[in-house]
Scaffold this active site. Sequence first.
Site, PDB file in Angstrom:
ATOM      1  N   GLY A  24       0.903  -1.141   0.000  1.00  0.00           N
ATOM      2  CA  GLY A  24       0.000   0.000   0.000  1.00  0.00           C
ATOM      3  C   GLY A  24       0.944   1.193   0.000  1.00  0.00           C
ATOM      4  O   GLY A  24       2.118   1.048  -0.328  1.00  0.00           O
ATOM      5  N   ASN A  25       0.529   2.353   0.378  1.00  0.00           N
ATOM      6  CA  ASN A  25       1.500   3.428   0.533  1.00  0.00           C
ATOM      7  C   ASN A  25       1.077   4.405   1.600  1.00  0.00           C
ATOM      8  O   ASN A  25      -0.100   4.539   1.922  1.00  0.00           O
ATOM      9  CB  ASN A  25       1.829   4.111  -0.800  1.00  0.00           C
ATOM     10  CG  ASN A  25       0.606   4.293  -1.657  1.00  0.00           C
ATOM     11  OD1 ASN A  25      -0.236   5.130  -1.360  1.00  0.00           O
ATOM     12  ND2 ASN A  25       0.474   3.487  -2.695  1.00  0.00           N
ATOM     13  N   GLY A  38       7.138  -0.272  -4.866  1.00  0.00           N
ATOM     14  CA  GLY A  38       7.461  -1.674  -5.059  1.00  0.00           C
ATOM     15  C   GLY A  38       8.711  -2.222  -4.396  1.00  0.00           C
ATOM     16  O   GLY A  38       9.484  -2.945  -5.031  1.00  0.00           O
ATOM     17  N   SER A  48       6.198   6.006  -4.519  1.00  0.00           N
ATOM     18  CA  SER A  48       4.989   5.277  -4.909  1.00  0.00           C
ATOM     19  C   SER A  48       4.327   5.962  -6.096  1.00  0.00           C
ATOM     20  O   SER A  48       4.312   7.194  -6.187  1.00  0.00           O
ATOM     21  CB  SER A  48       4.028   5.276  -3.720  1.00  0.00           C
ATOM     22  OG  SER A  48       2.712   5.058  -4.177  1.00  0.00           O
ATOM     23  N   GLU A  67       1.375   6.380  -6.480  1.00  0.00           N
ATOM     24  CA  GLU A  67       0.222   7.171  -6.004  1.00  0.00           C
ATOM     25  C   GLU A  67       0.655   8.506  -5.406  1.00  0.00           C
ATOM     26  O   GLU A  67      -0.162   9.185  -4.773  1.00  0.00           O
ATOM     27  CB  GLU A  67      -0.571   6.383  -4.947  1.00  0.00           C
ATOM     28  CG  GLU A  67      -0.956   4.979  -5.329  1.00  0.00           C
ATOM     29  CD  GLU A  67      -1.963   4.892  -6.462  1.00  0.00           C
ATOM     30  OE1 GLU A  67      -2.228   5.925  -7.109  1.00  0.00           O
ATOM     31  OE2 GLU A  67      -2.451   3.790  -6.700  1.00  0.00           O
TER      32      GLU A  67
END
Length: 218
Positions: free
Chosen positions: A31-32, A48, A76, A78
Site C-alpha cells: 500500500g503506501n 514496489g 509510490s 500514487e
Amino acid sequence: MNREKAKLAQAEVYKTALDMYSSGLVSGTWGNISARIDETFMVITPSGMAYESLSPDLMVVVNMDTLKYEGSLKPSIEAIVHADIYKNRPEVNGIVHTHSTYALTVATARKEIPPICEDQVQILGGSIRVADYAMPGTKEMALACLKALDGRQGALIANHGAISCDVSLAKAFIGSQIIEKTAMVYINSMAIGGPVEISQKDVAFFSDFFRNKYGQKT
Ligand SMILES: [Zn+2]
C-alpha cells in the site's frame, strides 16, 4: 525545507509502514503511506520495495508541486494522489492507502457504507463514500479521491482499495483500521438482514464532537 522535520517524517513513515505490514492491512504489497513535511514537501514510501530491504532514510522526499523527488528510489506511483490531498486539505498531515480485503470487497461492489458504527462516524466523519474508478497514479484518481473524501477522513476507491487522511499519520493509520473494520461489519450485517443506520441527529452529534476534538489540536 527543514531537514530535521524531513528526517522525523521519514522515521514516522517508515515506522507506520512496518506497523501497517504487521497489522495485516496489506498483503504482498505495501500500500503506501505519507506524511507532510511542510506546504511544499512530503515523505512517501518508495514504489514496489520489500520492507526488509528498507530503512527510514530510504523513504522518499517529494516536492508536491513538481513531483520531483530526492534520492535513488522512485516514490509510490500514487504520489500524485497524496500530493493533491495535502494541497487541498491543509489540516491533513498524514495519509494511508491500503488494498485491505474487506474494504476492497465493498469497493468492488462500489457501495457507499452508510453511518453504521460510532467510531466510523466519529473518526471518519460519516458514511464511507466510494471514489469513482480511475487508473492508479493519475490526476483523475486524485480528483476522485478528493471528492469522496470531502468532509471525511476516509473513503473507498472503486475496485482498488481504501484511503484515509488525518491531522497526523498516527490518526490516519487508525482511520485505515476503522475503514477495514467498518467494511467487515457492513458485509457481516448484510447476512443478518442489513445494518440499521445511525440517525442523522446522532451523526450530527458525533460530527460536532469530531470538530471540537480537532479544534483542540490534540
Ligand atoms: Zn493502490
